[in-house]
Design a protein around this motif. Structure first.
Motif, mmCIF file in Angstrom:
data_model
loop_
_atom_site.group_PDB
_atom_site.id
_atom_site.type_symbol
_atom_site.label_atom_id
_atom_site.label_comp_id
_atom_site.label_asym_id
_atom_site.label_seq_id
_atom_site.Cartn_x
_atom_site.Cartn_y
_atom_site.Cartn_z
ATOM 1 N N LYS A 13 70.769 89.036 93.590
ATOM 2 C CA LYS A 13 70.451 88.987 95.030
ATOM 3 C C LYS A 13 69.600 90.186 95.410
ATOM 4 O O LYS A 13 68.624 90.059 96.172
ATOM 5 N N ASP A 36 65.817 90.096 96.878
ATOM 6 C CA ASP A 36 65.499 90.746 98.146
ATOM 7 C C ASP A 36 64.367 91.761 98.007
ATOM 8 O O ASP A 36 63.626 92.008 98.966
ATOM 9 N N GLY A 40 74.557 92.487 100.886
ATOM 10 C CA GLY A 40 74.543 91.161 100.289
ATOM 11 C C GLY A 40 75.891 90.491 100.168
ATOM 12 O O GLY A 40 76.003 89.398 99.616
#
Length: 281
Positions: free
Chosen positions: A200, A204, A262
């Protein structure tokens, strides 16, 4: 019974009660009662726990632990950064009091330290090209779509992929996250595997070059649970921590504190207990 004898008996009872209280109190409570700070130990593991530019504790595990401690009435906190391999030895040697490093609860670790009840479910996921053209969601889908997977050398994702039928020549091994992202961005691999939180963060940071898959599509045996680590002789404090965590975990306040790292609704640990995890991981 005369007054002198009564006073002697009461004094004896008080001494026994006080002695029992001391016997039940662990080193951490002794430090707190002496006015010492609670020292939290963590490594540099983004986004789990890591030091900010000013040395302050960052990451979703630190944010969660600090929130629980605040609910317990403790705000005298001292961050202690160390290497990942030094977390359990440092805890047991008394160099810090709590491990907030984002440590998965594993049977081998349960032998050496005590864990809080789980505070996060840590599953695997992939980074893929935008739109996920090969429709990759789990390890089986890699084999079904003849996809090339890239992951870190020595990562558990390698064995998970092989167990799902992914051929060895379809598994690319690289040093770490930076190289995983580079391979997917360049099209050398169809999917980059790691923990959900790791991939993640890669997605990002990629400026839209890759996206992350849904971790809930992964098999149950690819899931781990993270907890906060304590010395085994701090069971008194651990029990209080678990009680406070039960009220805090999943609350609006907690989810707001961890969102930037996250951690979302899918990261909540569910109904698994530390006892179960210690016996099954």
């Amino acid at each position: 019974m005369n007054n002198a004898l009564l006073k002697t008996i009461l004094a004896g009872v008080a001494a026994i009660t006080m002695g029992a209280a001391v016997a039940n109190a662990g080193p951490l409570m002794d430090r707190i009662e002496a006015g010492e700070p609670i020292r939290i130990g963590f490594a540099n593991e983004i986004p789990f726990a890591y030091p900010g530019d000013d040395g302050s504790p960052k990451g979703f595990v630190n944010a969660h632990a600090l929130g629980v401690l605040a609910k317990m009435g403790y705000d005298n906190i001292e961050p202690v950064q160390t290497e990942w391999g030094g977390l359990i030895p440092g805890l047991n040697a008394g160099r810090f009091d709590i491990v907030t490093g984002g440590m998965n609860i594993l049977a081998s670790r349960c032998e050496n330290i005590a864990f809080s009840e789980p505070m996060a479910k840590v599953g695997d996921a992939f980074i893929v090209a935008p739109g996920n053209p090969k429709k990759i969601g789990n390890y089986e889908s890699l084999a079904e779509n003849d996809a090339i997977m890239v992951t870190g050398a020595g990562y558990s994702n390698i064995e998970a992929a092989k167990a799902a039928g992914v051929a060895e020549d379809k598994i690319m091994q690289v040093p770490g996250p930076t190289e995983i992202l580079a391979a997917v961005r360049a099209g050398r691999a169809d999917a980059g595997a790691g923990t959900y939180f790791t991939v993640k963060q890669l997605a990002d940071s990629s400026g839209g070059a890759v996206e992350v898959t849904d971790p809930s599509a992964m098999p149950e045996d690819a899931v781990n649970w993270a907890g906060i680590g304590f010395r085994k002789d701090d069971q008194d404090f651990l029990a209080k921590f678990n009680a406070a965590q039960k009220e805090y975990l999943g609350s609006e306040e907690m989810m707001k504190a961890v969102a930037e790292y996250g951690y979302g609704e899918g990261s909540l640990p569910g109904d698994k207990t530390t006892e179960w995890v210690c016996a099954n991981r």
